[in-house]
Design a protein around this motif. Structure first.
Motif, short mmCIF file in Angstrom:
data_model
loop_
_atom_site.label_atom_id
_atom_site.label_comp_id
_atom_site.label_asym_id
_atom_site.label_seq_id
_atom_site.Cartn_x
_atom_site.Cartn_y
_atom_site.Cartn_z
N SER A 46 21.83 64.18 49.46
CA SER A 46 22.08 64.63 48.09
C SER A 46 21.08 64.04 47.09
CB SER A 46 23.51 64.30 47.65
OG SER A 46 23.72 62.91 47.66
N ILE A 47 20.54 62.87 47.35
CA ILE A 47 19.55 62.27 46.45
C ILE A 47 18.25 63.06 46.51
CG2 ILE A 47 18.15 60.21 45.99
CD1 ILE A 47 20.58 58.56 47.01
N ASN A 49 18.00 66.16 47.50
CA ASN A 49 18.35 67.46 46.94
C ASN A 49 18.24 67.43 45.41
OD1 ASN A 49 19.26 70.16 47.38
ND2 ASN A 49 21.28 69.55 46.71
N SER A 50 18.82 66.41 44.81
CA SER A 50 18.80 66.29 43.34
C SER A 50 17.40 66.12 42.79
CB SER A 50 19.66 65.11 42.90
OG SER A 50 21.00 65.35 43.23
N SER A 51 16.54 65.44 43.54
CA SER A 51 15.19 65.19 43.04
C SER A 51 14.37 66.48 42.91
CB SER A 51 14.47 64.17 43.92
OG SER A 51 14.16 64.73 45.18
N TRP A 52 14.78 67.53 43.58
CA TRP A 52 14.06 68.82 43.52
C TRP A 52 14.80 69.84 42.67
CZ3 TRP A 52 9.26 69.66 45.20
CH2 TRP A 52 8.70 68.75 46.09
N ARG A 53 15.81 69.45 41.96
CA ARG A 53 16.65 70.40 41.25
C ARG A 53 16.05 70.94 39.96
NH1 ARG A 53 22.24 68.87 42.04
NH2 ARG A 53 22.34 69.94 44.00
N LYS A 54 15.06 70.26 39.42
CA LYS A 54 14.46 70.75 38.17
C LYS A 54 13.85 72.13 38.44
CE LYS A 54 11.23 69.85 34.51
NZ LYS A 54 10.02 69.19 34.09
N SER A 81 14.71 76.48 41.99
CA SER A 81 14.35 75.09 42.30
C SER A 81 14.14 74.85 43.78
CB SER A 81 15.40 74.13 41.75
OG SER A 81 16.66 74.39 42.31
N ASN A 137 26.43 69.94 49.16
CA ASN A 137 25.53 69.00 48.49
C ASN A 137 26.04 67.57 48.59
OD1 ASN A 137 23.27 68.30 46.78
ND2 ASN A 137 24.76 68.00 45.16
N LYS A 138 27.34 67.39 48.44
CA LYS A 138 27.92 66.04 48.45
C LYS A 138 27.99 65.43 49.84
CE LYS A 138 31.90 63.44 46.77
NZ LYS A 138 33.17 63.51 46.05
#
Length: 161
Positions: A46-47, A49-54, A81, A137-138
């Motif tokens: 998830s980390i 995943n979040s780093s590419w969410r922009k 994204s 995601n989680k």
């Protein structure tokens, strides 16, 4: 697959970056809707995943959403994204779909070999996992492997020169 910047410069650049950094390695093809799309792009971590969410800037549709083309999923303006989908049929309505303030889903690539493999992706869960994206995601692949064991995965995405 083949991707050309002329089809979607920002989209192809993002796809290149995601593949280059191994983002799609061991990623579930979690949403396979028969005669529509096969979607993937939620990373197991998830980390990461979040780093590419922009999201990247929106672009006009140049390459149509024909069967075996690949487009980024999106939910609104500037939300393309990390999740992408493969069109399992000609989905040309997606070329002009006016959805949440953006028109069209620009295709960024097309499948040039392996179509038979794409058509074998497990589709028995249909659109059900589309509503489980928060849990995917989680909890990552452990959640999918326990609750939805028939989901297919991309083992590794890489470049061929």
């Amino acid at each position: 697959i083949e991707a050309k910047r002329v089809w979607s410069p920002k989209g192809v650049d993002r796809l290149y970056q995601l593949i280059k950094y191994g983002y799609y390695d061991d990623v579930a093809i979690y949403r396979v809707v028969p005669n529509f799309v096969a979607q993937f792009g939620i990373h197991n971590d998830s980390i990461i995943n979040s780093s590419w969410r922009k999201g990247i800037e929106d672009e006009p549709v140049i390459l149509k959403n024909d069967a075996m083309t690949i487009s980024f999923a999106r939910g609104a303006v500037k939300t393309r994204s990390n999740q992408i989908f493969i069109n399992l049929k000609d989905n040309n309505r997606l070329d002009t779909a006016d959805y949440s303030g953006v028109v069209g889903f620009p295709a960024v690539a097309k499948i040039t070999a392996g179509k038979d493999n794409v058509l074998k992706f497990y589709d028995g869960y249909g659109d059900k996992l589309g509503t489980q994206q928060g849990k995917i995601n989680k909890f990552g692949n452990a959640f999918l492997r326990e609750k939805y064991p028939k989901v297919d995965y991309i083992i590794k995405a890489y470049f061929i020169k």
